[in-house]
Design a protein around this motif. Structure first.
Motif, PDB file in Angstrom:
ATOM      1  N   GLN A 148       0.843  -1.184   0.274  1.00  0.00           N
ATOM      2  CA  GLN A 148      -0.028   0.510   0.273  1.00  0.00           C
ATOM      3  C   GLN A 148       1.082   0.948   0.013  1.00  0.00           C
ATOM      4  O   GLN A 148       1.913   1.342   0.759  1.00  0.00           O
ATOM      5  N   ALA A 176      -6.714   3.532   0.128  1.00  0.00           N
ATOM      6  CA  ALA A 176      -6.833   2.434   0.167  1.00  0.00           C
ATOM      7  C   ALA A 176      -7.157   1.431  -1.174  1.00  0.00           C
ATOM      8  O   ALA A 176      -7.207   2.110  -2.053  1.00  0.00           O
ATOM      9  N   VAL A 224      -0.916   0.681  -5.168  1.00  0.00           N
ATOM     10  CA  VAL A 224       0.195  -0.158  -4.186  1.00  0.00           C
ATOM     11  C   VAL A 224       0.830   0.357  -5.154  1.00  0.00           C
ATOM     12  O   VAL A 224       0.739   0.829  -6.665  1.00  0.00           O
TER      13      VAL A 224
END
Length: 181
Positions: free
Chosen positions: A125, A131, A134
């Motif tokens: 991440q 969220a 990555v």
């Protein structure tokens, strides 16, 4: 032909070298006198005092990728060095070894007097991003004289758009990653 240890010698140098203000250099090289699976390495050397080459990391050895249990270095991509002679390098790991897949097969390591430390890994991440965003591709990195790092990387994953897919991150000496841009 420079001997690293035993029958292991420097072979052909790869097409890059990084030199820090303290006279230390770091470079990738092929090795001779070792099995082909182990013949790629990251080497550091004090050019200012004509120091001997020192092996930092090499390919083909299981459990050599600190921070990735049972991982194995496969190839090395870029290196940096600071004034103190600490080094950093990006490497690809061998997929299928230690649970490594093509979705998480690269990482960024820092080498200090205490050994290697994994700083970033593909699929991790990205701090300061939504969220599911990555790390995907490490474009460049710079090892700072205080031991911290600056990293330019691109992202992939959910909530990644053209507006937030590239950024610059800082990694402090404790390994804490924070977004700069």
């Amino acid at each position: 032909g420079t001997v690293i240890g035993g029958t292991t010698k420097l072979g052909n140098l790869m097409n890059r070298v990084a030199v820090g203000s303290g006279g230390f250099g770091v470079y990738a090289s092929y090795l001779t006198g070792v099995p082909a699976a182990n013949n790629r390495a990251v080497i550091k050397q004090n050019f200012g005092s004509a120091g001997a080459p020192v092996l930092v990391a090499f390919s083909g050895v299981a459990n050599s990728t600190t921070g990735v249990a049972n991982g194995m270095f496969n190839t090395f991509q870029s290196e940096s060095v600071n004034a103190s002679g600490e080094t950093a390098f990006m490497a690809y790991m061998k997929t299928g070894v230690g649970g490594v897949t093509s979705a998480d097969d690269w990482g960024l390591w820092r080498e200090t007097g205490g050994g290697l430390q994994l700083m970033l890994r593909e699929g991790q991440q990205a701090p300061g991003r939504p969220a599911g965003a990555v790390f995907h591709i490490l474009s460049q990195h710079w090892l700072l004289d205080d031991g911290g790092m600056v990293v330019l990387a691109t992202l992939r994953g959910t909530n990644v758009t053209s507006a937030n897919s590239t950024g610059i991150w800082h990694i402090d000496t404790a390994g804490v990653v924070s977004v700069l841009l």
